[in-house]
Design a protein around this motif. Sequence first.
Motif, PDB file in Angstrom:
ATOM      1  N   GLY A   1       0.818  -1.214   0.000  1.00 32.24           N
ATOM      2  CA  GLY A   1       0.000   0.000   0.000  1.00 32.24           C
ATOM      3  C   GLY A   1       0.845   1.254   0.000  1.00 32.24           C
ATOM      4  O   GLY A   1       2.062   1.213   0.140  1.00 32.24           O
ATOM      5  N   GLN A   2       0.180   2.381  -0.151  1.00 33.49           N
ATOM      6  CA  GLN A   2       0.887   3.655  -0.187  1.00 33.49           C
ATOM      7  C   GLN A   2       0.454   4.532   0.980  1.00 33.49           C
ATOM      8  O   GLN A   2       0.442   5.739   0.875  1.00 33.49           O
ATOM      9  CB  GLN A   2       0.598   4.354  -1.522  1.00 33.49           C
ATOM     10  N   GLY A   3       0.061   3.951   2.050  1.00 30.25           N
ATOM     11  CA  GLY A   3      -0.385   4.715   3.204  1.00 30.25           C
ATOM     12  C   GLY A   3      -1.880   4.580   3.382  1.00 30.25           C
ATOM     13  O   GLY A   3      -2.606   4.328   2.436  1.00 30.25           O
ATOM     14  N   PRO A   4      -2.340   4.715   4.611  1.00 31.36           N
ATOM     15  CA  PRO A   4      -3.762   4.532   4.886  1.00 31.36           C
ATOM     16  C   PRO A   4      -4.615   5.638   4.282  1.00 31.36           C
ATOM     17  O   PRO A   4      -4.397   6.813   4.555  1.00 31.36           O
ATOM     18  CB  PRO A   4      -3.830   4.525   6.407  1.00 31.36           C
ATOM     19  N   ILE A   5      -5.552   5.248   3.430  1.00 27.51           N
ATOM     20  CA  ILE A   5      -6.488   6.180   2.829  1.00 27.51           C
ATOM     21  C   ILE A   5      -7.904   5.820   3.271  1.00 27.51           C
ATOM     22  O   ILE A   5      -8.739   6.674   3.454  1.00 27.51           O
ATOM     23  CB  ILE A   5      -6.411   6.136   1.281  1.00 27.51           C
ATOM     24  N   ALA A   6      -8.154   4.553   3.439  1.00 22.08           N
ATOM     25  CA  ALA A   6      -9.503   4.053   3.726  1.00 22.08           C
ATOM     26  C   ALA A   6      -9.872   4.278   5.191  1.00 22.08           C
ATOM     27  O   ALA A   6      -9.029   4.549   6.042  1.00 22.08           O
ATOM     28  CB  ALA A   6      -9.589   2.577   3.398  1.00 22.08           C
ATOM     29  N   SER A   7     -11.155   4.111   5.447  1.00 20.93           N
ATOM     30  CA  SER A   7     -11.655   4.256   6.813  1.00 20.93           C
ATOM     31  C   SER A   7     -11.235   3.059   7.658  1.00 20.93           C
ATOM     32  O   SER A   7     -10.925   1.984   7.132  1.00 20.93           O
ATOM     33  CB  SER A   7     -13.182   4.349   6.793  1.00 20.93           C
ATOM     34  N   PRO A   8     -11.237   3.207   8.965  1.00 24.98           N
ATOM     35  CA  PRO A   8     -10.905   2.083   9.845  1.00 24.98           C
ATOM     36  C   PRO A   8     -11.845   0.887   9.644  1.00 24.98           C
ATOM     37  O   PRO A   8     -11.418  -0.266   9.768  1.00 24.98           O
ATOM     38  CB  PRO A   8     -11.050   2.668  11.252  1.00 24.98           C
ATOM     39  N   ALA A   9     -13.108   1.132   9.310  1.00 27.02           N
ATOM     40  CA  ALA A   9     -14.047   0.021   9.079  1.00 27.02           C
ATOM     41  C   ALA A   9     -13.633  -0.795   7.860  1.00 27.02           C
ATOM     42  O   ALA A   9     -13.685  -2.040   7.886  1.00 27.02           O
ATOM     43  CB  ALA A   9     -15.468   0.565   8.891  1.00 27.02           C
ATOM     44  N   VAL A  10     -13.191  -0.137   6.803  1.00 22.42           N
ATOM     45  CA  VAL A  10     -12.730  -0.851   5.609  1.00 22.42           C
ATOM     46  C   VAL A  10     -11.455  -1.620   5.933  1.00 22.42           C
ATOM     47  O   VAL A  10     -11.288  -2.766   5.514  1.00 22.42           O
ATOM     48  CB  VAL A  10     -12.521   0.114   4.421  1.00 22.42           C
TER      49      VAL A  10
END
Length: 140
Positions: free
Chosen positions: A100-109
């Motif tokens: 990955g390239q860093g967290p973009i998505a929500s914690p739920a995803v």
Amino acid sequence: MSPLERTLIAGGLLLFLIGLLQGTVVQVFASPRLALSAHIAAVQNGILLVVFGLALPRLRLALRPGRIAVAAMVVGMFAIWMSFSIAAIAGSASAFAFAGQGPIASPAVDMLVTAVVYFGSAASVLGTLLFLIGALKRGG
């Protein structure tokens, strides 16, 4: 060809085809690196399912463990591909920090992706262990 062999081979070919198609559009995903990982997982796991389908007649598995092994492998391999695909669509990097390239998505995803990949991994390990037991059994 038995129904179990057909399930493994058809599932493998379907997953392989999905991987080929996904490989043509990796750049449109929120995380192309994760999409590439999903593509590779689908192609590799599709081939593995076909190989298990071809090997199944040589294994000494009773019907019930055979059904469990086939279901676990097919569901597990599709779940692993799906977890990478969901992560690529949402840009979720927490479960696959290497791709990955860093967290973009929500914690739920992120939690969903993690749960699906753990489920798929556990199912594929179970299926592989049952196939291994069938391969190691003696006699007929």
